[in-house]
Write an enzyme that holds these catalytic residues in place. Structure first.
Site, PDB file in Angstrom:
ATOM      1  N   HIS A   1       0.790  -1.232   0.000  1.00  0.00           N
ATOM      2  CA  HIS A   1       0.000   0.000   0.000  1.00  0.00           C
ATOM      3  C   HIS A   1       0.815   1.272   0.000  1.00  0.00           C
ATOM      4  O   HIS A   1       0.250   2.365  -0.037  1.00  0.00           O
ATOM      5  CB  HIS A   1      -0.930   0.041   1.218  1.00  0.00           C
ATOM      6  CG  HIS A   1      -2.143  -0.816   1.070  1.00  0.00           C
ATOM      7  ND1 HIS A   1      -3.315  -0.363   0.521  1.00  0.00           N
ATOM      8  CD2 HIS A   1      -2.351  -2.104   1.376  1.00  0.00           C
ATOM      9  CE1 HIS A   1      -4.205  -1.329   0.514  1.00  0.00           C
ATOM     10  NE2 HIS A   1      -3.642  -2.421   1.025  1.00  0.00           N
TER      11      HIS A   1
ATOM     12  N   LYS B   1      -9.438  13.674   3.746  1.00  0.00           N
ATOM     13  CA  LYS B   1      -8.500  12.561   3.825  1.00  0.00           C
ATOM     14  C   LYS B   1      -7.694  12.725   5.097  1.00  0.00           C
ATOM     15  O   LYS B   1      -7.752  13.777   5.733  1.00  0.00           O
ATOM     16  CB  LYS B   1      -7.574  12.546   2.614  1.00  0.00           C
ATOM     17  CG  LYS B   1      -6.962  13.921   2.302  1.00  0.00           C
ATOM     18  CD  LYS B   1      -6.179  13.949   1.000  1.00  0.00           C
ATOM     19  CE  LYS B   1      -7.059  13.940  -0.233  1.00  0.00           C
ATOM     20  NZ  LYS B   1      -7.081  12.677  -0.934  1.00  0.00           N
ATOM     21  N   ARG B   2      -6.931  11.723   5.507  1.00  0.00           N
ATOM     22  CA  ARG B   2      -6.066  11.893   6.666  1.00  0.00           C
ATOM     23  C   ARG B   2      -5.141  13.099   6.450  1.00  0.00           C
ATOM     24  O   ARG B   2      -4.784  13.418   5.315  1.00  0.00           O
ATOM     25  CB  ARG B   2      -5.247  10.626   6.917  1.00  0.00           C
ATOM     26  CG  ARG B   2      -6.031   9.524   7.586  1.00  0.00           C
ATOM     27  CD  ARG B   2      -6.577   9.933   8.930  1.00  0.00           C
ATOM     28  NE  ARG B   2      -5.529   9.958   9.920  1.00  0.00           N
ATOM     29  CZ  ARG B   2      -5.366   9.056  10.878  1.00  0.00           C
ATOM     30  NH1 ARG B   2      -6.223   8.061  11.002  1.00  0.00           N
ATOM     31  NH2 ARG B   2      -4.365   9.155  11.742  1.00  0.00           N
TER      32      ARG B   2
ATOM     33  N   LYS C   1       0.145  14.559   1.560  1.00  0.00           N
ATOM     34  CA  LYS C   1      -1.143  14.841   0.924  1.00  0.00           C
ATOM     35  C   LYS C   1      -1.318  16.341   0.638  1.00  0.00           C
ATOM     36  O   LYS C   1      -2.203  16.749  -0.095  1.00  0.00           O
ATOM     37  CB  LYS C   1      -2.290  14.320   1.788  1.00  0.00           C
ATOM     38  CG  LYS C   1      -2.369  12.779   1.854  1.00  0.00           C
ATOM     39  CD  LYS C   1      -3.482  12.339   2.791  1.00  0.00           C
ATOM     40  CE  LYS C   1      -3.559  10.835   3.002  1.00  0.00           C
ATOM     41  NZ  LYS C   1      -4.263  10.121   1.919  1.00  0.00           N
TER      42      LYS C   1
ATOM     43  N   LYS D   1     -14.522   8.350  -5.184  1.00  0.00           N
ATOM     44  CA  LYS D   1     -15.846   8.646  -4.620  1.00  0.00           C
ATOM     45  C   LYS D   1     -16.348   9.992  -5.130  1.00  0.00           C
ATOM     46  O   LYS D   1     -17.505  10.138  -5.526  1.00  0.00           O
ATOM     47  CB  LYS D   1     -15.772   8.703  -3.079  1.00  0.00           C
ATOM     48  CG  LYS D   1     -15.327   7.432  -2.391  1.00  0.00           C
ATOM     49  CD  LYS D   1     -14.986   7.731  -0.910  1.00  0.00           C
ATOM     50  CE  LYS D   1     -14.176   6.621  -0.288  1.00  0.00           C
ATOM     51  NZ  LYS D   1     -13.596   7.016   1.016  1.00  0.00           N
TER      52      LYS D   1
HETATM   53  C1  LIG Z   1     -12.296   7.005   1.403  1.00  0.00           C
HETATM   54  C2  LIG Z   1     -11.891   7.380   2.761  1.00  0.00           C
HETATM   55  C3  LIG Z   1     -10.546   7.619   3.051  1.00  0.00           C
HETATM   56  C4  LIG Z   1      -9.450   7.569   1.999  1.00  0.00           C
HETATM   57  O1  LIG Z   1      -9.270   8.854   1.456  1.00  0.00           O
HETATM   58  P1  LIG Z   1      -8.012   9.184   0.521  1.00  0.00           P
HETATM   59  O2  LIG Z   1      -8.273  10.556   0.030  1.00  0.00           O
HETATM   60  O3  LIG Z   1      -8.035   8.179  -0.590  1.00  0.00           O
HETATM   61  O4  LIG Z   1      -6.812   9.067   1.363  1.00  0.00           O
HETATM   62  C5  LIG Z   1     -10.208   7.966   4.353  1.00  0.00           C
HETATM   63  N1  LIG Z   1     -11.140   8.062   5.318  1.00  0.00           N
HETATM   64  C6  LIG Z   1     -12.441   7.854   5.067  1.00  0.00           C
HETATM   65  C7  LIG Z   1     -13.429   8.000   6.178  1.00  0.00           C
HETATM   66  C8  LIG Z   1     -12.867   7.505   3.785  1.00  0.00           C
HETATM   67  O5  LIG Z   1     -14.170   7.278   3.554  1.00  0.00           O
END
Ligand SMILES: *Cc1c(COP(=O)(O)O)cnc(C)c1O
Length: 803
Positions: A346, A532-533, A538, A644
Site C-alpha cells: 500500500h 482525507k487523513r 497529501k 468517490k
Molecule cells: C475514502 C476514505 C478515506 C481515503 O481517502 P483518501 O483521500 O483516498 O486518502 C479515508 N477516510 C475515510 C473516512 C474515507 O471514507
C-alpha cells in the site's frame, strides 16, 4: 416482508426489548428494533450461504486486515435487502424522522483511513458479486478516536462505539481458539529420528470471534466478517491474579492504533498482529478439517490475502500449523503456504515499511522467530550462486537486528500487487525492483475501487434517482453502464437536472455546516473539498497556501471579480504527529480570519468539519464541486476519495499521482485539472539533489507573502505552529515540493473558477465524470482479485434456492 408485517414486528420488538409502546419509542429504540428485524431478515441467507460453501466444499478467500472501516450499516443493509423504501416510508408514516433513526448508529470505525475503507468496500463487493470471500480482523473495543477542535487544536476523545451494544455482531463462543505468546521452545528428538518443537511456559490467551454478516446487494449471499476479541481463558485465570496483569491481556484488543503509517506502542501492536493472524489461521484450518480432505490439498480450498504487511505473520503461522500440527515436511508446507498467500503493498514511503526488532519477536513469539529464521536461511541458501550476493542481502528477511515484513510477504506468497498502475510500476522499477528481478511473475497491479452502492446509491439519492430516470437502473448492478450518460452530455434538460441535484446536496451540506459550526455558506459558491487523513505528503498545506493567496488578492483589490468559494476540509491527524496537528491549527486560524473579515464579504469561506469519518464523508461527497487530490507525485499509492468524489460529479484538481492518472485517462484531459511535478521530475530531483525551496522563495513575492503570513502575525495565534510550518518549507527544504507546485496549482485554480461560471461547460464536465466513474467500482476490482489471485468463483445462491 409487507408493511403490515414490518409494523407488527417493530411493535413487538419495541415491547419485548424496551418494555414500551411503539408510539412512545425514541429514535434509539427504533434503531435497535429495526436493526434486529434486519438481522433476522438475513439470518436465513447467512446460514444458507455458510452451509452452501461447506456442502460444496467451496474454495474461499480470507481477507486479513488489521483495519476495517465499514461506517454505519443500517441503511446499506436495508438497501441490499431491498427494504429501504418500504421501511423509510413506514417509519415516516408512523411519525418518526428516518434520518434521525439512521443517525443513532455509531460508525464502526475500526480503521484509520483508505486502507481500512478499502477492506470494507471489498467485502461489500465480494458479497454483491456472489463471491465466497470473508474478512478477518480485530474487534477493537475503541475505534479511531473522535476528533474535536478546541481553540482550533485537535483534541482526541475515545470512541466507545460498543457502549450501547452492536446489533450486527454475533458472538461465537463455540468457535473460540487459543493463541500462545512467549515462553520458550526447544527441539525434542522423536522416535523416528525427527525433531519436534516443544513449548513451555507460554501465556495462553483466548480469542473469541464476533461475526458480522456482509449482505450482498439483491442476492441471497451473506458472507462473514470475523473479528477477534481477547479474553483470559478459564484454565489460566489463576495466572492473572492482579488487575494490572489482567489489564495487560485485555489491552490487546482494546484500541486501534491511530497511527496512519508510523508505529507506536510497538509490543502491543506486534501482539495484536499475531493475535488476529493466529486466531484467523487456526479457524480456517479447523474449518478445513470439516471438509474431510487431506491437508496436502488445503491450497485448493483456501486463499489467504495479506492486506499490507500487518498480517504478514500469516505466513509463518500457517507454516507452524502445517509443520508442528500436521507433521508435514518443510518443503511440502512451504509449497502449500506460498500457493495460499497473496499480498497487497500500500505504500512506497520508507518510514511506513514495517520492520520488527529481532529480539522482540524472538522473546514474545519464539516459534514464529524460529520459522522466520529458517525461511530466511533457506532463501539465502537457495539463491546463493544464482544471484549476486548484494541483491540477496538487500532482499532477505532478516537484516541486521530487524525483520522486514514486506520482504517476508513477497517471499512467502505467490502474488504481490500494487494499488494503481503508477504505484505498481514504481514497485517493479524502483521500490521492489530487486524482488522483481527474483520473481517477475509474482508482480501485478490491482487498481483500487469503491463500492458505488454506498458512495453513490446510498449517499446521493438525488443523483442516483436522476441517473435511473435518464438511463434506467441497470447501472446499480453494472456500474460501467453509467457510461450511457455520455449520450446526454449535450442535452440541456438533463444537464440542468443534474445541476439541480447537486444544488440540493449543497443545500443539505450547507445546513449541516451551519448546524455544526455556525458558519453560513452560500450554496451557489464553489464547494471545494479536501477530505482525507492529514499528512504532509497529501499537501493540505498547499491548499491552504492557495487560500491565503486568494485572500491577499481580495484584500489588495476588494472590487475584483472573484468567484465565491467554500473550502471544506475533513481530516484527522495521528495524535503523535505534531506537524500534521500544526497544519490543522493553521487551517482553523485562517478560517477564523477569513470567515470574519468584512472585506471578504462572504466571497470566501473556509470550513474545517470535525471528526471526519465514513458518515461525514457520505454527507460531504455528494455536495462537492471540486475534489482536491494534490499529493506529491509518487506518494499517494492510489487514493480512493478521488474515485468517490468523481462518481458524485466533482471535478478533480489532480497531480499525476496514484489513481489520478487513471481518472485522467478515463475522463480525458479537458475534464480534469492537472498540474505539478511528474513522477520523473520528482525522481530527477532526488537523484540530482538540486531542489532549493529557498531559491524559489527568494524569487517569488507572492510565495514570500504567503509564507511570511505564518510567522509575521498575519495569521493570529499560531506562533509555534506557524514557525514549524515555515521552517519545514525553507529551513528543511520543503520535502514535498509545495513551493515548486504552488504556481501551477494557482493557475489551474484560476482557470477552474472561470470555467465554473460557464454553467453548461461545468455541468457537462461533471456529468462526464460521473459517466466515466463506473470502471472504478470495486466490483470490478474484486473480480480481478478473484480471477487472477484467489481463483474463486461466484456461487449463485439464488439459483440453488430456486432449484
Ligand atoms: C475514502 C476514505 C478515506 C481515503 O481517502 P483518501 O483521500 O483516498 O486518502 C479515508 N477516510 C475515510 C473516512 C474515507 O471514507
Amino acid at each position: 416482508m409487507t408493511r403490515e408485517e414490518f409494523i407488527e414486528d417493530l411493535r413487538n420488538r419495541v415491547r419485548e426489548s424496551f418494555a414500551m409502546e411503539l408510539e412512545t419509542a425514541t429514535p434509539n429504540e427504533l434503531f435497535v428494533a429495526i436493526g434486529q428485524i434486519v438481522r433476522a431478515c438475513y439470518a436465513k441467507s447467512w446460514h444458507n450461504t455458510r452451509q452452501r460453501y461447506l456442502v460444496n466444499k467451496q474454495r474461499q478467500s480470507y481477507y486479513f486486515s488489521i483495519e476495517f472501516l465499514p461506517g454505519r450499516m443500517l441503511k446499506s443493509n436495508l438497501m441490499s435487502l431491498g427494504l429501504l423504501d418500504m421501511v423509510r416510508s413506514t417509519v415516516e408514516e408512523l411519525g418518526f424522522e428516518f434520518e434521525e433513526v439512521l443517525n443513532v448508529e455509531n460508525d464502526m470505525a475500526l480503521g484509520n483511513g483508505g486502507l481500512g475503507r478499502l477492506a470494507s468496500c471489498f467485502l461489500d463487493c465480494l458479497a454483491s458479486r456472489e463471491l465466497p470471500g470473508n474478512g478477518n480482523g480485530i474487534r477493537y473495543d475503541y475505534g479511531l478516536f473522535k476528533q474535536q477542535f478546541v481553540d482550533g487544536y485537535q483534541v482526541e476523545l475515545p470512541d466507545a462505539w460498543l457502549k450501547s451494544g452492536n446489533v450486527w455482531e454475533v458472538r461465537r463462543e463455540s468457535e473460540a481458539v487459543e493463541v500462545r505468546f512467549g515462553g520458550n521452545v526447544y527441539m525434542q528428538p522423536t522416535k523416528d529420528g525427527k525433531l519436534k518443537p516443544v513449548a513451555e511456559n507460554e501465556r495462553i490467551l483466548r480469542a473469541i470471534p464476533y461475526d458480522t454478516g456482509v449482505v450482498g446487494y439483491h442476492n441471497d449471499t451473506v458472507n462473514t466478517l470475523r473479528l477477534w476479541s481477547v479474553e483470559v481463558p478459564e484454565s489460566e485465570e489463576g495466572k492473572y491474579r492482579s488487575i494490572e496483569e489482567r489489564r495487560m491481556v485485555e489491552d490487546l484488543t482494546a484500541v486501534l492504533y491511530p497511527d496512519d503509517s508510523n508505529e507506536q506502542g510497538r509490543l502491543t501492536r506486534l501482539s495484536q498482529e499475531y493475535f488476529f493472524v493466529s486466531a484467523g489461521i487456526q479457524s480456517i484450518v479447523r474449518y478445513y478439517k470439516k471438509l474431510k480432505m487431506p491437508i496436502s490439498r488445503i491450497n485448493e480450498y483456501v486463499a489467504i490475502h495479506i492486506n499490507d504487511t500487518h498480517p504478514a505473520l500469516c505466513i509463518p503461522e500457517m507454516m507452524r500449523i502445517l509443520l508442528d500440527e500436521f507433521d508435514l515436511s518443510w518443503e511440502k508446507s512451504w509449497g502449500l503456504t506460498v500457493s495460499m498467500m497473496s499480498y497487497t503493498n500500500h505504500t512506497i514511503m520508507q518510514e511506513a515499511l514495517e520492520k520488527w526488532p529481532l529480539q522482540m519477536v524472538k522473546y514474545h513469539l519464539p516459534r514464529m522467530f524460529q520459522i522466520i529464521e529458517e525461511i530466511d536461511r533457506r532463501f539465502v541458501t537457495n539463491l546463493t550462486g544464482l544471484y549476486p550476493d548484494d541483491l540477496i542481502q538487500r532482499t532477505r528477511i532478516i537484516q541486521g537486528d530487524q525483520i522486514h515484513m514486506a520482504n517476508l510477504c513477497i517471499i512467502g506468497s505467490h502474488s504481490t500487487n500494487g494499488v494503481a498502475k503508477l504505484h505498481s510500476d514504481l514497485l517493479k522499477s524502483v521500490v521492489l525492483h530487486d524482488f522483481y528481478v527474483l520473481y517477475p511473475e509474482r508482480f501485478n497491479n490491482k487498481t483500487n475501487g469503491i463500492t458505488q452502492r454506498r458512495w453513490l446509491q446510498q449517499a446521493n439519492e438525488p443523483l442516483a434517482n436522476l441517473i435511473d430516470k435518464t438511463i434506467g437502473t441497470s447501472w446499480r448492478k453494472e456500474p460501467t453502464d453509467m457510461e450511457r450518460l455520455m449520450n446526454y452530455c449535450e442535452d440541456n434538460e438533463v444537464l440542468v437536472a443534474f445541476e439541480q441535484a447537486k444544488q440540493q446536496n449543497k443545500l443539505a451540506l450547507a445546513k449541516y455546516i451551519e448546524k455544526t459550526t455556525n458558519i453560513k455558506v452560500q450554496p451557489n459558491a464553489i464547494f471545494d473539498v479536501q477530505i482525507k487523513r492529514l499528512h504532509a505528503y497529501k499537501r493540505q498545506l498547499l491548499n491552504l497556501m492557495h487560500i491565503l493567496k486568494c485572500y491577499f488578492d481580495l484584500k489588495d483589490n476588494p472590487e475584483m471579480d472573484f468567484v465565491p468559494r467554500v473550502w471544506i476540509f475533513g481530516a484527522k491527524a495521528a495524535p503523535s504527529y505534531t506537524y500534521a496537528k500544526a497544519i490543522i491549527k493553521a487551517i482553523n486560524e485562517v478560517a477564523n480570519l477569513i470567515n470574519h473579515d468584512p472585506i471578504i464579504n462572504d466571497r470566501m469561506k473556509v470550513v474545517f468539519l470535525e471528526n471526519y469519518n465514513v458518515s461525514l464523508a457520505e454527507r460531504i461527497i455528494p455536495a462537492a464541486d471540486v475534489s482536491e487530490q494534490i499529493s506529491l507525485a509518487t506518494k499517494e499509492a492510489s487514493g480512493t476519495s478521488n474515485m468517490k468524489l468523481m462518481s458524485n460529479g466533482a471535478i478533480t484538481v489532480a497531480t499525476m499521482d496514484g489513481a489520478n492518472v487513471e481518472i485522467r485517462a478515463a475522463v480525458g484531459d479537458e475534464n480534469i485539472y492537472t498540474f505539478g511535478l511528474t513522477e520523473e521530475e520528482v525522481y530527477r530531483y532526488y537523484e540530482q539533489g538540486n531542489y532549493s525551496a529557498q531559491a524559489i522563495y527568494d524569487q517569488d513575492p507572492v510565495i514570500q507573502r504567503v509564507l511570511n503570513a505564518f510567522v509575521d502575525g498575519t495569521i493570529p495565534n499560531i506562533q509555534r505552529e506557524g514557525q514549524e510550518i515555515f521552517d519545514s518549507l525553507l529551513r528543511y527544504n520543503d520535502e514535498f515540493f509545495l513551493l515548486k507546485d504552488f504556481v501551477p496549482y494557482c493557475q489551474v485554480q484560476a482557470k477552474l473558477s472561470q470555467d465554473y461560471l460557464n454553467r453548461e461547460k461545468w455541468q457537462k464536465m461533471s456529468l462526464i465524470n460521473t459517466a466515466k466513474s463506473g470502471i472504478f467500482s470495486a466490483d470490478y476490482t474484486v473480480q480481478r482479485y478473484a480471477d487472477d489471485i484467489w481463483q474463486i468463483a461466484p456461487v449463485d445462491l439464488h439459483k440453488e434456492k430456486r432449484n
